[in-house]
Design an enzyme around this catalytic site. Structure first.
Site, PDB file in Angstrom:
ATOM      1  N   ASN A  48     -45.238 -29.458  -8.314  1.00  0.00           N
ATOM      2  CA  ASN A  48     -44.269 -28.678  -7.546  1.00  0.00           C
ATOM      3  C   ASN A  48     -43.238 -28.069  -8.494  1.00  0.00           C
ATOM      4  OD1 ASN A  48     -43.437 -31.406  -7.888  1.00  0.00           O
ATOM      5  ND2 ASN A  48     -41.939 -31.246  -6.246  1.00  0.00           N
ATOM      6  N   ILE A  49     -42.839 -26.848  -8.158  1.00  0.00           N
ATOM      7  CA  ILE A  49     -41.884 -26.099  -8.983  1.00  0.00           C
ATOM      8  C   ILE A  49     -40.788 -25.592  -8.050  1.00  0.00           C
ATOM      9  CG2 ILE A  49     -41.587 -24.163 -10.580  1.00  0.00           C
ATOM     10  CD1 ILE A  49     -44.684 -24.353 -11.073  1.00  0.00           C
ATOM     11  N   GLU A  50     -39.633 -26.229  -8.112  1.00  0.00           N
ATOM     12  CA  GLU A  50     -38.556 -25.900  -7.177  1.00  0.00           C
ATOM     13  C   GLU A  50     -37.707 -24.738  -7.689  1.00  0.00           C
ATOM     14  OE1 GLU A  50     -36.558 -29.612  -6.247  1.00  0.00           O
ATOM     15  OE2 GLU A  50     -38.296 -30.261  -5.071  1.00  0.00           O
ATOM     16  N   CYS A  59     -45.264 -25.511  -3.959  1.00  0.00           N
ATOM     17  CA  CYS A  59     -45.811 -26.872  -3.909  1.00  0.00           C
ATOM     18  C   CYS A  59     -46.897 -27.069  -4.971  1.00  0.00           C
ATOM     19  CB  CYS A  59     -46.440 -27.135  -2.552  1.00  0.00           C
ATOM     20  SG  CYS A  59     -45.278 -27.241  -1.200  1.00  0.00           S
ATOM     21  N   GLU A  61     -49.904 -28.264  -4.658  1.00  0.00           N
ATOM     22  CA  GLU A  61     -51.246 -27.833  -4.228  1.00  0.00           C
ATOM     23  C   GLU A  61     -51.431 -26.335  -4.468  1.00  0.00           C
ATOM     24  OE1 GLU A  61     -48.990 -29.607  -2.623  1.00  0.00           O
ATOM     25  OE2 GLU A  61     -49.837 -30.642  -0.899  1.00  0.00           O
TER      26      GLU A  61
HETATM   27  N1  THU Z   1     -44.117 -30.537  -1.920  1.00  0.00           N
HETATM   28  C1  THU Z   1     -45.327 -30.343  -2.520  1.00  0.00           C
HETATM   29  O1  THU Z   1     -45.408 -30.150  -3.744  1.00  0.00           O
HETATM   30  N2  THU Z   1     -46.430 -30.358  -1.744  1.00  0.00           N
HETATM   31  C2  THU Z   1     -46.419 -30.508  -0.394  1.00  0.00           C
HETATM   32  O2  THU Z   1     -47.461 -30.358   0.245  1.00  0.00           O
HETATM   33  C3  THU Z   1     -45.189 -30.879   0.292  1.00  0.00           C
HETATM   34  C4  THU Z   1     -43.939 -30.747  -0.509  1.00  0.00           C
HETATM   35  C5  THU Z   1     -42.901 -30.502  -2.753  1.00  0.00           C
HETATM   36  C6  THU Z   1     -42.031 -29.307  -2.516  1.00  0.00           C
HETATM   37  C7  THU Z   1     -40.683 -29.818  -2.956  1.00  0.00           C
HETATM   38  O3  THU Z   1     -40.546 -29.588  -4.348  1.00  0.00           O
HETATM   39  C8  THU Z   1     -40.729 -31.303  -2.716  1.00  0.00           C
HETATM   40  O4  THU Z   1     -42.090 -31.632  -2.489  1.00  0.00           O
HETATM   41  C9  THU Z   1     -39.898 -31.764  -1.534  1.00  0.00           C
HETATM   42  O5  THU Z   1     -40.215 -31.026  -0.414  1.00  0.00           O
END
Ligand code: THU
Length: 142
Positions: A48-50, A59, A61
């Protein structure tokens, strides 16, 4: 399930765990890793890359799927996903969010497998169709 089946699941989950190390998640503190298996046997990983503008977050995936598609791969058989609070061990199954399920549906068949994992031994297995039943697709308008 045969032994090579077990092997590839454990490998995918391990790759997802390794990928989660790269998570850029300064806002949620939640680390997610994904490992996507192609029909040709390649594995693409993602984290995940915020973003400070939260909606721009990607996300794990989708990172893995977009990496694969951008390199010419569109035939996928399975994905493993693992998530945990930074500094802790995975304790809950990290299910793909709705947007990721829709992106999976764009490229993957109904029997595409999703492994939501806590470890290589503790995971749940779903078919994409179970996670996104009656999905919207281009067959509705093309
Ligand atoms: N996140 C994912 O990487 N995959 C998902 O299917 C659900 C959420 C990440 C996004 C965010 O960086 C963190 O989880 C909290 O929501």
């Amino acid at each position: 399930m045969n032994s090579s089946d077990l092997g590839i699941k454990a490998k995918l989950i391990n790759e997802a765990l390794l990928a989660s190390d790269m998570a850029y998640s300064p806002y949620s503190g939640y680390c997610v890793g994904a490992a996507l298996l192609t029909a040709s046997g390649r594995i693409y990983t993602g984290c995940n890359i915020e973003n400070s503008s939260y909606g721009a977050t990607n996300c794990a995936e989708r990172t893995a799927i977009f990496k694969a598609v951008s390199e010419g791969e569109k035939d996928f058989t399975a994905i493993a996903v693992i998530g945990y609070k930074r500094g802790e061990k995975p304790v809950e199954y990290a299910f793909p969010c709705g947007i990721c399920r829709q992106v999976m549906a764009e490229f993957c068949k109904k029997d595409f497998k999703v492994y939501v994992a806590i470890s290589g031994e503790d995971f749940k297995e779903f078919r994409l169709e179970e996670l996104l039943p009656e999905s919207f697709g281009s067959d509705c308008f093309m």
